[in-house]
Write an enzyme that holds these catalytic residues in place. Structure first.
Site, short mmCIF file in Angstrom:
data_model
loop_
_atom_site.label_atom_id
_atom_site.label_comp_id
_atom_site.label_asym_id
_atom_site.label_seq_id
_atom_site.Cartn_x
_atom_site.Cartn_y
_atom_site.Cartn_z
N ASP A 123 41.97 58.31 32.78
CA ASP A 123 41.31 57.18 32.15
C ASP A 123 42.46 56.05 32.52
O ASP A 123 43.43 56.08 32.24
CB ASP A 123 41.43 57.21 30.48
CG ASP A 123 41.04 56.24 29.94
OD1 ASP A 123 40.82 54.98 30.60
OD2 ASP A 123 40.84 56.03 28.68
N LEU A 179 28.33 43.29 46.16
CA LEU A 179 27.48 44.10 45.36
C LEU A 179 27.14 45.31 46.47
O LEU A 179 26.42 44.96 47.55
CB LEU A 179 26.12 43.69 44.78
CG LEU A 179 25.38 44.24 43.83
CD1 LEU A 179 26.20 44.52 42.74
CD2 LEU A 179 24.10 43.51 43.63
N TYR A 224 33.76 40.00 33.58
CA TYR A 224 33.99 40.56 34.78
C TYR A 224 34.76 39.68 35.71
O TYR A 224 35.78 40.26 36.40
CB TYR A 224 32.69 41.20 35.17
CG TYR A 224 32.80 41.94 36.69
CD1 TYR A 224 33.25 43.32 36.62
CD2 TYR A 224 32.32 41.35 37.86
CE1 TYR A 224 33.18 43.91 37.84
CE2 TYR A 224 32.45 42.03 38.89
CZ TYR A 224 32.97 43.22 39.19
OH TYR A 224 33.05 43.96 40.30
N ILE A 276 31.88 53.88 46.14
CA ILE A 276 32.66 53.29 46.93
C ILE A 276 34.29 54.05 46.56
O ILE A 276 34.86 54.42 47.75
CB ILE A 276 33.13 51.94 46.32
CG1 ILE A 276 32.34 50.90 46.60
CG2 ILE A 276 34.69 51.58 47.16
CD1 ILE A 276 32.37 49.52 46.10
#
Length: 245
Positions: free
Chosen positions: A59, A183, A151, A19
């Site tokens: 990060d 998803l 999550y 994505i």
């Protein structure tokens, strides 16, 4: 005619694949200069975009690295207009399997990073009184999804942060919104069992897997002038699966 992002400077996290790559390519196609941020150098994404792209390793769970990225962009461009917080992790584990380390890592990557990006980039946006934060959440917050309590908590937190931050920065010409994808067919979901993936899209109105480009298009819309009166919102992009109640 598609709206132009010419002259805008955007940073996309998780830009090396999936994505994030699709978003970076889409924003570039609209004319934005895109900074590609990921744990690994986003060289393949840069090749797709063409021209000169600033590639940075980042990060997203490290606040110091966010501050360093903002300083680099300030030096290189003198501004940062669009921040797309796309990077995230999707560790499937039952509540019995989730330990403190996994919980903290999920929160740090999926939620804390959005706070860090705001702290790092708000000063640059406020300088020009214009900005866009577009934060990727997930349609899983409204679905029955086993093994994702950590999550889902992180992605629901994204929506809360979006709504709160939108109120604080609206007077500065900055909007803050969330996109909730289905998803999506990416390298990150390639290893998931087929029945888990097909079980989702079979309940959608549009019966196919979401593609990264499906998510990139609404992100590009939210990044532009046409979305200037939209803020604090959560836009579900999942082919009609998530039903708001």
């Amino acid at each position: 005619m598609e709206q132009s992002l010419a002259g805008k400077i955007a940073v996309v996290t998780g830009a090396a694949q999936g994505i994030g790559r699709a978003i970076a390519v889409k924003l570039s196609a609209h004319g934005a200069t895109v900074v590609l941020a990921d744990l690994e150098p986003s060289t393949e994404t840069a090749a797709l975009i063409g021209g000169e792209s600033l590639i940075r390793t980042l990060d997203v769970s490290n606040y110091d690295q966010w501050r360093e990225l903002a300083e680099v962009m300030d030096t290189a461009y003198g501004r940062a207009d669009i921040v797309v917080n796309n990077a995230g992790i999707y560790p499937i584990a039952s509540i019995d399997e989730v330990d403190e380390a996994l919980w903290q890592k999920t929160m740090s990557v999926n939620l804390d990073s959005h706070f860090y990006s705001a702290k790092a980039f708000l000063p640059l946006m406020r300088r020009h009184r214009w900005g866009r934060f577009i934060n990727i959440s997930s349609n899983s917050i409204g679905l029955v999804a086993l093994g994702l309590s950590h999550y889902i908590a992180s992605k629901m937190g994204v929506i809360g942060f979006v709504r709160g931050l939108a109120n604080e920065v609206a007077a500065d010409g900055i909007t803050v919104n969330a996109v909730l994808p289905a998803l999506t067919e990416t390298p990150g979901t390639a290893g998931m069992p087929l029945d888990r993936k097909t079980g989702g899209w079979q309940m959608q109105a549009i019966k196919r897997f979401a593609q990264p480009e499906d998510i990139a298009a609404p992100v590009a819309f939210l990044a532009g002038e046409d979305a200037g009166f939209i803020t604090g919102q959560s836009i579900v992009v999942d082919g009609g699966l998530y039903k708001i109640s």
